[in-house]
Scaffold this motif. Structure first.
Motif, PDB file in Angstrom:
ATOM      1  N   THR A   1       0.813  -0.615   0.135  1.00  0.00           N
ATOM      2  CA  THR A   1       0.278   0.033  -0.018  1.00  0.00           C
ATOM      3  C   THR A   1       0.913   0.950   0.216  1.00  0.00           C
ATOM      4  OG1 THR A   1       0.045   0.233   2.402  1.00  0.00           O
ATOM      5  CG2 THR A   1      -1.594  -1.185   1.237  1.00  0.00           C
ATOM      6  N   HIS A   2       0.858   1.865  -0.904  1.00  0.00           N
ATOM      7  CA  HIS A   2       1.039   4.005  -1.014  1.00  0.00           C
ATOM      8  C   HIS A   2       3.132   3.604  -1.437  1.00  0.00           C
ATOM      9  CE1 HIS A   2      -2.126   4.849   1.264  1.00  0.00           C
ATOM     10  NE2 HIS A   2      -1.447   4.429   2.906  1.00  0.00           N
ATOM     11  N   CYS A   3       3.306   2.650  -1.839  1.00  0.00           N
ATOM     12  CA  CYS A   3       4.490   2.515  -2.750  1.00  0.00           C
ATOM     13  C   CYS A   3       4.067   3.298  -4.039  1.00  0.00           C
ATOM     14  CB  CYS A   3       4.748   0.900  -2.597  1.00  0.00           C
ATOM     15  SG  CYS A   3       5.628   0.559  -1.055  1.00  0.00           S
ATOM     16  N   THR A   4       4.825   3.643  -5.205  1.00  0.00           N
ATOM     17  CA  THR A   4       5.402   3.778  -6.143  1.00  0.00           C
ATOM     18  C   THR A   4       5.468   2.335  -6.922  1.00  0.00           C
ATOM     19  OG1 THR A   4       7.902   3.908  -6.620  1.00  0.00           O
ATOM     20  CG2 THR A   4       6.159   6.263  -6.207  1.00  0.00           C
ATOM     21  N   PRO A   5       5.175   2.271  -8.120  1.00  0.00           N
ATOM     22  CA  PRO A   5       4.722   0.769  -8.727  1.00  0.00           C
ATOM     23  C   PRO A   5       6.451   0.412  -8.915  1.00  0.00           C
ATOM     24  CG  PRO A   5       3.805   2.417 -10.268  1.00  0.00           C
ATOM     25  CD  PRO A   5       4.320   3.288  -9.215  1.00  0.00           C
ATOM     26  N   GLU A   6       7.298   0.943  -8.889  1.00  0.00           N
ATOM     27  CA  GLU A   6       8.962   0.400  -8.527  1.00  0.00           C
ATOM     28  C   GLU A   6       9.112   0.054  -7.547  1.00  0.00           C
ATOM     29  OE1 GLU A   6       7.669   3.545  -9.680  1.00  0.00           O
ATOM     30  OE2 GLU A   6       8.891   3.462 -11.654  1.00  0.00           O
ATOM     31  N   GLU A   7       9.546   0.290  -6.444  1.00  0.00           N
ATOM     32  CA  GLU A   7       8.955   0.291  -4.874  1.00  0.00           C
ATOM     33  C   GLU A   7       8.039  -1.258  -4.682  1.00  0.00           C
ATOM     34  OE1 GLU A   7       9.842   4.227  -3.323  1.00  0.00           O
ATOM     35  OE2 GLU A   7       7.883   4.093  -3.397  1.00  0.00           O
TER      36      GLU A   7
ATOM     37  N   ARG B   1       5.997   8.727  -2.905  1.00  0.00           N
ATOM     38  CA  ARG B   1       7.336   7.863  -2.658  1.00  0.00           C
ATOM     39  C   ARG B   1       6.876   7.503  -1.630  1.00  0.00           C
ATOM     40  NH1 ARG B   1      10.810   7.172  -5.965  1.00  0.00           N
ATOM     41  NH2 ARG B   1      12.326   6.912  -3.580  1.00  0.00           N
ATOM     42  N   CYS B   2       7.625   6.149  -1.874  1.00  0.00           N
ATOM     43  CA  CYS B   2       7.647   5.929   0.305  1.00  0.00           C
ATOM     44  C   CYS B   2       8.868   6.137   1.149  1.00  0.00           C
ATOM     45  CB  CYS B   2       8.227   4.672  -0.557  1.00  0.00           C
ATOM     46  SG  CYS B   2       6.594   3.869  -0.839  1.00  0.00           S
ATOM     47  N   SER B   3       9.096   6.213   1.864  1.00  0.00           N
ATOM     48  CA  SER B   3      10.447   6.145   3.000  1.00  0.00           C
ATOM     49  C   SER B   3      10.086   5.061   3.587  1.00  0.00           C
ATOM     50  CB  SER B   3       9.951   8.460   3.581  1.00  0.00           C
ATOM     51  OG  SER B   3       8.727   7.922   4.640  1.00  0.00           O
ATOM     52  N   ALA B   4      11.259   5.133   4.814  1.00  0.00           N
ATOM     53  CA  ALA B   4      11.019   4.604   5.680  1.00  0.00           C
ATOM     54  C   ALA B   4       9.893   4.868   6.965  1.00  0.00           C
ATOM     55  CB  ALA B   4      12.541   5.063   6.501  1.00  0.00           C
ATOM     56  N   SER B   5       9.963   3.620   7.724  1.00  0.00           N
ATOM     57  CA  SER B   5       8.695   3.473   8.703  1.00  0.00           C
ATOM     58  C   SER B   5       8.944   5.102   9.645  1.00  0.00           C
ATOM     59  CB  SER B   5       8.498   2.552   9.504  1.00  0.00           C
ATOM     60  OG  SER B   5       8.633   1.185   8.417  1.00  0.00           O
ATOM     61  N   PRO B   6       8.080   5.203   9.650  1.00  0.00           N
ATOM     62  CA  PRO B   6       7.493   6.670  10.817  1.00  0.00           C
ATOM     63  C   PRO B   6       8.636   6.461  12.229  1.00  0.00           C
ATOM     64  CG  PRO B   6       5.397   6.246  10.600  1.00  0.00           C
ATOM     65  CD  PRO B   6       6.598   5.048   9.845  1.00  0.00           C
ATOM     66  N   PRO B   7       8.762   7.325  13.094  1.00  0.00           N
ATOM     67  CA  PRO B   7       9.326   6.770  14.212  1.00  0.00           C
ATOM     68  C   PRO B   7       8.540   6.554  15.139  1.00  0.00           C
ATOM     69  CG  PRO B   7      10.251   9.412  13.350  1.00  0.00           C
ATOM     70  CD  PRO B   7       8.933   9.232  12.441  1.00  0.00           C
ATOM     71  N   GLY B   8       8.390   5.611  15.855  1.00  0.00           N
ATOM     72  CA  GLY B   8       7.933   5.066  16.896  1.00  0.00           C
ATOM     73  C   GLY B   8       7.400   3.787  16.503  1.00  0.00           C
ATOM     74  N   THR B   9       7.635   3.179  15.181  1.00  0.00           N
ATOM     75  CA  THR B   9       6.535   2.466  14.250  1.00  0.00           C
ATOM     76  C   THR B   9       7.369   1.004  14.013  1.00  0.00           C
ATOM     77  OG1 THR B   9       6.911   3.290  12.163  1.00  0.00           O
ATOM     78  CG2 THR B   9       4.638   3.916  12.946  1.00  0.00           C
ATOM     79  N   SER B  10       6.805  -0.265  14.264  1.00  0.00           N
ATOM     80  CA  SER B  10       7.562  -1.362  13.944  1.00  0.00           C
ATOM     81  C   SER B  10       7.469  -1.261  12.562  1.00  0.00           C
ATOM     82  CB  SER B  10       6.767  -2.431  14.772  1.00  0.00           C
ATOM     83  OG  SER B  10       6.668  -1.923  16.261  1.00  0.00           O
ATOM     84  N   PRO B  11       8.552  -1.808  12.239  1.00  0.00           N
ATOM     85  CA  PRO B  11       8.185  -1.914  10.307  1.00  0.00           C
ATOM     86  C   PRO B  11       7.603  -3.686  10.381  1.00  0.00           C
ATOM     87  CG  PRO B  11      11.089  -3.128  11.466  1.00  0.00           C
ATOM     88  CD  PRO B  11       9.677  -2.202  12.763  1.00  0.00           C
ATOM     89  N   SER B  12       7.152  -3.595   9.058  1.00  0.00           N
ATOM     90  CA  SER B  12       6.740  -4.597   8.654  1.00  0.00           C
ATOM     91  C   SER B  12       7.250  -5.598   8.702  1.00  0.00           C
ATOM     92  CB  SER B  12       6.159  -4.639   6.868  1.00  0.00           C
ATOM     93  OG  SER B  12       7.299  -4.855   6.352  1.00  0.00           O
ATOM     94  N   PRO B  13       6.967  -7.507   8.787  1.00  0.00           N
ATOM     95  CA  PRO B  13       7.428  -8.313   8.891  1.00  0.00           C
ATOM     96  C   PRO B  13       9.348  -8.771   7.581  1.00  0.00           C
ATOM     97  CG  PRO B  13       5.176  -8.945   8.487  1.00  0.00           C
ATOM     98  CD  PRO B  13       5.064  -7.456   8.629  1.00  0.00           C
ATOM     99  N   ALA B  14       8.658  -8.093   6.427  1.00  0.00           N
ATOM    100  CA  ALA B  14       9.673  -8.098   5.237  1.00  0.00           C
ATOM    101  C   ALA B  14      10.560  -6.980   5.334  1.00  0.00           C
ATOM    102  CB  ALA B  14       8.779  -7.688   3.816  1.00  0.00           C
TER     103      ALA B  14
ATOM    104  N   TRP C   1       5.023   4.041   3.537  1.00  0.00           N
ATOM    105  CA  TRP C   1       3.751   4.692   4.275  1.00  0.00           C
ATOM    106  C   TRP C   1       3.922   6.431   3.697  1.00  0.00           C
ATOM    107  CZ3 TRP C   1       4.217   8.729   7.619  1.00  0.00           C
ATOM    108  CH2 TRP C   1       4.954   9.382   8.304  1.00  0.00           C
ATOM    109  N   ASN C   2       3.191   6.687   3.830  1.00  0.00           N
ATOM    110  CA  ASN C   2       2.894   8.861   3.685  1.00  0.00           C
ATOM    111  C   ASN C   2       1.378   9.570   3.804  1.00  0.00           C
ATOM    112  OD1 ASN C   2       1.315   8.313   1.487  1.00  0.00           O
ATOM    113  ND2 ASN C   2       3.289   8.984  -0.434  1.00  0.00           N
TER     114      ASN C   2
END
Length: 538
Positions: free
Chosen positions: A455-461, A499-512, A517-518
Motif C-alpha cells: 500500500t502507498h508504494c510507487t510501482p517500482e517500490e 514516494r515511499c520512505s522509511a517507517s515513521p518514528p515509533g512504529t514497527s517495521p513490517s515483517p519484510a 507510508w505517507n
C-alpha cells in the motif's frame, strides 16, 4: 494379420541391467526413452529398482508429484494383487490355500492406467513419455519392499501368470517399455532380465568384475528365458585416460560377449561395438539431468550422440536421433533442472473482487520474469479441496494471498488458510502481501501476518517488494510459460504512486523489514476487464 506382422506391431519391452551400480544405467534408460518419445513413440519408463528407486529424479521437473508422496507404483500394484489371492490374515508364504484368478481377473489387476503417471511434457512429434514409479514414498515403503516375498509371489501365488498379463498389457499399450532393473543377482533382477523383456541392455564398465557379472546374467537369460530375448552388451562410462587398460577391457568384453551377438551378422560386430559405447562425461556425475536437455543436438562428440546411437540399436534403426524441442524451450527445461527454485515456478494468486486490479498487476509483473500465474477470486464459492490449493499441497507452486479488508471476510480465504496451514508438503508455500489497509480483526485468518506491504508504494517500490517475497526465476522461463508480447499494454498500477520512505518514528517495521507510508489513501481501483484465469493443476 499374420502372427509375424502382429509381432512387429506389438510393443517392445527393454530392460536396462547392470551387475554393479554406478554404470550410468538409469541415465541411459531415461535418454533412450526421451529420444524414442521425441520421434512420436508411446514410451513407458518403469522403476523396478525397488530397493534404490531413483528414476523419478531424472523426471522431477515434469512430475505432478515430484517426491512421489501421493503416487502409487509397482510395489503397490503387486501388493494389491497378492491381497486378492490370499485369505485375509494369512502371510503370503504361509502355504495357505490361494484363489485362482481367471484370465479376465488377471488382466484387470494388470491394467496400467491407474498406476502410471504422465509427464507434464509435450514432444514435437506427438510422442508420449509415461512413468510407472517403484511405489508411493510413504513411511511404510521400505517395509513393503523388504517384506515382499518375490519367490512365493511367483511360484505359489500366481505371480507368474500376473507378470505375463502385465507384460501383455505393457506391449499392447506402448511402443516401448523401458525397465530399470535392480543390480546384482536376485529374484527381482531375474524377473526383469528373464521374464519381462524382449531386449536386454546389459550394461557394464570395462573392468573384470563388471564384465564377468554382466556375462553371468547374459548366460542365465540365454538358458532360462521362455521367449527370445535379444542381448545387447553395452560398455558404459568409458574413459580414455588409460589407453592400455581401455584396450584390454574392450578386447575382453568383445571376446566374452561375442557369442551373444549371434543375432547380428559377423561383419557387423565391429560396427556394433564401435557405436554402442557410452563415454564418461564428468559433468553428469554431478547432475541428474538428461542429455536430451543439457546437450546441444547434432554434436557428434557429446553424450547425447552416444545415446542416439544406442537408441538406433535398441529399435533396429526405427529411431536414430532426437527430435529436439525448440532451443528456447530446451533452455527453459535446462534451467528447471539446474535450479531447484525453478522446478515449479508457479504462483496461484488468491484475491478479493475489489482487489482484481492488484491481482492483474501482480500477475503481469510475475509473468514478465518467467512465473506461471493463475488467478483465483475468493468471492467464488468453493467446497472441498480448492483448485488453487491442491497443486500447492503437491509441491507444484506456491499460493500468494492479497490481503485486504474484503479478502479477510471471504469464506474461501478462510478455507485457503485452513487447508495450507501446517501441511508438511506446503511448508513455506503460502505467501501473503497487503494491498489494502485495514485493521486486524478476530476473523482475520492471517492474523496480520504478511511478508510485504504494497500500500502507498510507487510501482517500482511495489514491484521490488513483491519480487523480494517470491524470489527470482533464474536463467529462463519454464516449459509452457508465455513470454509477454512486445508492445502489449501492461495492466495499470492500482491507485496513486507517492514516494515511499522509511517507517515513521515509533512504529514497527513490517515483517519484510520495509514499510511504505505517507498517509495517502489508495484510490479505489477502476473496473478491470476480465482476465483469463486457468489452473493447469486443478
Amino acid at each position: 494379420m499374420s502372427s509375424e506382422a502382429e509381432a512387429r506391431d506389438a510393443g517392445r519391452i527393454v530392460t536396462f541391467y547392470s551387475y554393479k551400480g554406478g554404470t550410468g544405467r538409469t541415465m541411459a534408460l531415461v535418454n533412450v526413452g526421451w529420444i524414442m518419445a521425441s520421434n512420436g513413440k508411446r514410451v513407458l519408463l518403469v522403476d523396478w529398482d525397488l530397493e534404490a528407486p531413483g528414476l523419478h529424479r531424472y523426471l522431477r521437473p515434469f512430475l505432478l508429484d515430484p517426491k512421489l508422496r501421493d503416487t502409487d507404483g509397482l510395489i503397490n500394484m503387486v501388493n494389491a494383487f497378492v491381497g486378492q489371492v490370499i485369505r485375509p490374515g494369512e502371510p503370503p508364504d504361509s502355504g495357505a490355500e490361494t484363489t485362482v484368478m481367471s484370465d479376465d481377473e488377471l488382466r484387470s489387476h494388470a491394467r496400467l492406467g491407474a498406476r502410471t503417471t504422465g509427464l507434464d511434457l509435450r514432444f514435437p512429434a506427438g510422442g508420449r513419455l509415461d512413468f510407472l514409479p517403484a511405489g508411493r514414498m510413504s513411511p511404510s515403503y521400505s517395509a513393503d519392499v523388504t517384506s515382499f516375498n518375490w519367490r512365493a509371489f511367483y511360484e505359489r501365488l500366481g505371480g507368474g501368470a500376473f507378470l505375463q498379463a502385465l507384460r501383455e498389457e505393457m506391449k499392447a499399450s506402448y511402443d516401448y517399455v523401458l525397465i530399470d532393473s535392480r543390480t546384482g543377482v536376485s529374484d527381482i533382477s531375474g524377473i526383469c532380465t528373464t521374464v519381462m523383456p524382449d531386449v536386454l541392455v546389459d550394461g557394464f564398465v570395462l573392468n573384470h568384475q563388471s564384465i564377468e557379472g554382466g556375462l553371468d546374467v547374459a548366460q542365465s537369460v540365454a538358458s532360462e528365458a521362455r521367449h527370445p530375448v535379444r542381448i545387447l552388451p553395452v560398455p558404459m562410462r568409458v574413459e580414455d585416460g588409460e589407453q592400455e587398460l581401455l584396450e584390454w577391457g574392450r578386447d575382453l568384453a568383445r571376446a566374452e560377449f561375442g557369442p551373444f551377438l549371434a543375432w547380428l551378422a559377423e561383419p557387423e560386430h565391429e560396427q556394433y561395438w564401435g557405436e554402442v559405447e557410452i563415454p564418461y562425461k564428468k559433468y553428469y556425475a554431478y547432475a541428474e539431468i538428461p542429455t536430451t536437455v543439457r546437450d546441444r543436438p547434432s554434436q557428434p562428440g557429446n553424450l547425447l550422440a552416444a545415446f542416439e546411437r544406442l537408441t538406433a540399436w535398441v529399435t533396429d534403426g526405427r529411431v536414430r536421433s532426437l527430435v529436439p524441442h525448440p532451443e528456447e524451450e530446451r533452455q527453459r527445461m535446462r534451467a528447471a533442472y539446474l535450479d531447484p527454485r525453478t522446478s515449479w515456478p508457479r504462483i496461484h494468486v488468491s484475491y478479493a473482487s475489489a482487489d482484481r486490479m492488484w491481482a492483474e498487476w501482480i500477475a503481469a509483473r510475475l509473468e514478465g520474469i518467467g512465473y506461471q500465474v493463475s488467478l483465483h477470486s475468493a468471492a467464488e464459492p468453493g467446497a472441498g479441496a480448492l483448485p488453487e490449493v491442491t497443486p500447492v499441497l503437491k509441491g507444484r507452486g506456491r499460493l500468494l494471498a492479497l490481503l485486504s479488508p474484503e479478502y479477510m471476510v471471504q469464506r474461501r480465504a478462510q478455507d485457503v488458510w485452513k487447508q495450507l496451514r501446517g501441511h508438511q508438503s506446503a511448508d513455506g508455500a503460502l505467501l501473503a502481501v497487503r494491498v489494502q489497509e485495514g485493521e486486524t480483526t478476530a476473523r482475520d485468518p492471517f492474523g496480520g501476518r504478511y511478508a510485504a506491504d504494497l500500500t502507498h508504494c510507487t510501482p517500482e517500490e511495489a514491484e521490488a517488494q513483491l519480487l523480494s517475497v517470491v524470489g527470482p526465476v533464474r536463467r529462463a522461463r519454464i516449459p509452457g510459460s508465455v513470454a509477454p508480447v512486445p508492445g502489449s499494454p501492461a495492466p495499470p498500477f492500482p491507485g496513486t504512486s507517492p514516494r515511499c520512505s522509511a517507517s515513521p518514528p515509533g512504529t514497527s517495521p513490517s515483517p519484510a523489514g520495509v514499510s511504505c507510508w505517507n498517509g495517502c489513501a489508495t484510490a479505489s481501483p477502476p473496473a478491470a476487464p476480465p482476465r483469463s484465469s486457468t489452473d493447469s493443476e486443478a
